[in-house]
Enzyme design. Structure first.
Site, PDB file in Angstrom:
ATOM      1  N   HIS A 185       0.818  -1.226   0.000  1.00 59.37           N
ATOM      2  CA  HIS A 185       0.000   0.000   0.000  1.00 59.37           C
ATOM      3  C   HIS A 185       0.848   1.271   0.000  1.00 59.37           C
ATOM      4  O   HIS A 185       0.326   2.355  -0.207  1.00 59.37           O
ATOM      5  CB  HIS A 185      -0.927   0.041   1.228  1.00 59.37           C
ATOM      6  CG  HIS A 185      -1.969  -1.026   1.227  1.00 59.37           C
ATOM      7  ND1 HIS A 185      -2.807  -1.224   0.166  1.00 59.37           N
ATOM      8  CD2 HIS A 185      -2.285  -1.972   2.154  1.00 59.37           C
ATOM      9  CE1 HIS A 185      -3.619  -2.253   0.433  1.00 59.37           C
ATOM     10  NE2 HIS A 185      -3.316  -2.726   1.634  1.00 59.37           N
TER      11      HIS A 185
ATOM     12  N   ASP B  78      -2.560 -10.739  -2.205  1.00 62.02           N
ATOM     13  CA  ASP B  78      -3.155 -10.181  -0.981  1.00 62.02           C
ATOM     14  C   ASP B  78      -4.608  -9.792  -1.283  1.00 62.02           C
ATOM     15  O   ASP B  78      -4.941  -9.452  -2.410  1.00 62.02           O
ATOM     16  CB  ASP B  78      -2.348  -8.938  -0.572  1.00 62.02           C
ATOM     17  CG  ASP B  78      -2.763  -8.372   0.782  1.00 62.02           C
ATOM     18  OD1 ASP B  78      -2.072  -8.647   1.771  1.00 62.02           O
ATOM     19  OD2 ASP B  78      -3.776  -7.630   0.840  1.00 62.02           O
TER      20      ASP B  78
END
Lengths: 152, 325
Positions: free
Chosen positions: B125, B162
């Site tokens: 992220h 993920d």
């Protein structure tokens, strides 16, 4: 047999129900749910005009996984105002509505209760349980006339 | 040949505060499982710190400086509501990124076929100029850039399974066709990016999955989107952003993968790596927040990586046809 058709919402509703302010916190709404076993609570302004409805489901929705944070900030959400989580265009019914029609609405909308509003003001709330009770009352006191073809 | 395991004790000192889902116990669970007998052949190595040069191939110098300057001497600092740092977080983040670079070096020097980096904080992220979503530096992207810059590779693929979209990796690579970024993730949850129509310069393949998608949907995604993209790209090296939070027991999402799905997916990736790039894979831990599910999934993943190196795990051709087990 048909006494139920005579009933109106006002005959079965809970009058002058507990309501909550839009500026109350979700934590306060939770206490109310816990203490009173309400499934939903009407949200009213100072003049008891109905401006929203907060159900347990609306409350839970505030804690869902979303795109703003990777994990919900549970403590902070508890401090949010009721107005951020309520349904702000809630369905409502008039007190004069035949109870048979109210029953239809509850089933079709799959809601557990509806606020009752007269001239914009909250005057009652009517729930599954209230209608169940009315059905019992409407059917219990009378003998059911045996109809043709019945075995007894 | 060999599978390497990169980790460092400081990664368990990255303290995110009481009850935080991205916690040190995640690594303890994984490393505990990888210390058992079936993993005796794993070669453990200590993760070095990444250099500023390695970090700034992906991140702005300002981001690196600012992030390290925010590490408190005592207590905690919240970079955002999700992303908490404490005194050892800076070194942990440097070791996490360094682990992937070291794994890339070791594999390209021929010391091993593949590697798993059991590190935290996670990375995918982290934007070039912004820490977010538990992530400080984008470990996988930094490893991919290292393979290009230090070893002259021309085509590097990053596969990210993920459950959250790797917005950081996408931003880092969306203008550069030397990288292929492929992500499966749950649609409409954090961080909100990763729509199918975000395609970069044709080098981004996003496969958003609806809540409750499971084994069958994963196999469809592989057959329709992932494998064709990899075959067309012909990677010289594959990195994996290995988050295990698409598992059916994970608390932060609603996909329904099982540990066996991670075994299956790792075997598929390894088969592609064997075909195109001598089996070269560097995998790095991202998310996964149910400790038993995380450990079981990481075990399945590492087992499949190890099996790929021994050549024992010739994938069953029928199993590759998109059939759920």
């Amino acid at each position: 047999m048909y006494e139920f058709l005579q009933y109106q919402v006002r005959d079965a509703m809970t009058a002058d129900p507990i309501a909550i302010s839009p500026r109350a916190k979700l934590r306060e709404a939770e206490s109310l749910f816990e203490a009173r076993d309400f499934n939903g609570v009407p949200v009213v302004d100072e003049k008891r005009h109905l401006i929203g409805m907060l159900t347990k489901l609306d409350f839970l929705d505030a804690f869902r996984l979303g795109s703003r944070a990777i994990a919900p900030h549970y403590d902070e959400i508890m401090e949010q105002l009721v107005e951020t989580a309520m349904d702000s265009s809630p369905a409502s019914v008039e007190p004069q509505l035949p109870l048979s029609r109210l029953l239809q609405k509850l089933v079709e909308m799959r809601v557990k209760s509806l606020p009752v509003v007269e001239n914009g003001r909250l005057v009652g709330i009517i729930s599954h349980q209230d209608v169940l009770k009315a059905l019992r009352r409407a059917t219990l006191q009378h003998e059911i006339p045996a109809h043709e073809g019945s075995r007894s | 040949m060999t599978t390497l395991l990169y980790t460092h004790p400081i990664c368990q000192e990255h303290d995110t505060g009481y009850g935080h889902p991205e916690c040190a116990a995640r690594l303890t669970a994984i490393l505990g499982a990888l210390k058992t007998a079936p993993f005796a052949a794993l070669e453990w190595r200590e993760a070095p710190s990444a250099t500023v040069e390695q970090l700034t191939r992906i991140h702005t110098p300002a981001h690196v400086e600012r992030t390290l300057a925010r590490i408190p001497k005592h207590g905690y600092h919240a970079i955002d509501g999700d992303t908490i740092v404490s005194p050892h977080s800076g070194e942990a983040a440097l070791r996490a990124a360094g682990a992937v670079c070291a794994a890339v070096d070791a594999i390209l020097r021929g010391e091993a076929d593949n590697a798993f980096c059991a590190v935290r904080p996670p990375g995918h992220h982290a934007e070039p100029n912004q820490a977010m979503g538990f992530c400080l530096f984008d470990n996988a992207a930094i490893g991919a850039a290292h393979a290009r810059a230090a070893h002259g590779l021309e085509r590097v693929a990053v596969i990210d399974f993920d459950v959250h979209h790797g917005n950081g990796t996408q931003t880092a690579f969306e203008h550069d066709p030397a990288y292929l970024y492929i992500s499966t993730h749950q649609a409409y949850i954090y961080p909100g990016t990763g729509r199918r129509d975000e395609r970069g310069v044709g080098n981004i393949v996003n496969v958003p999955l609806l809540a409750n998608s499971g084994s069958t949907d994963l196999r469809q995604a592989w057959a329709r989107d992932i494998e064709p993209a990899l075959r067309q790209f012909k990677p010289q090296f594959i990195l994996i952003s290995a988050g295990f939070d698409a598992h059916r027991m994970d608390p932060l999402a609603e996909l329904d993968f099982t540990e066996d799905d991670y075994r299956w997916l790792t075997e598929r990736i390894a088969a592609i790596a064997t075909e195109f790039c001598r089996g070269r894979i560097a995998s790095v831990l991202e998310g996964g927040y149910n400790l038993p599910a995380l450990a079981a999934s990481a075990v399945a993943h590492v087992k499949a990586l190890m099996a790929a190196t021994s050549g024992l795990a010739k994938p069953d051709p029928e199993d590759a046809n998109g059939r759920a087990p």
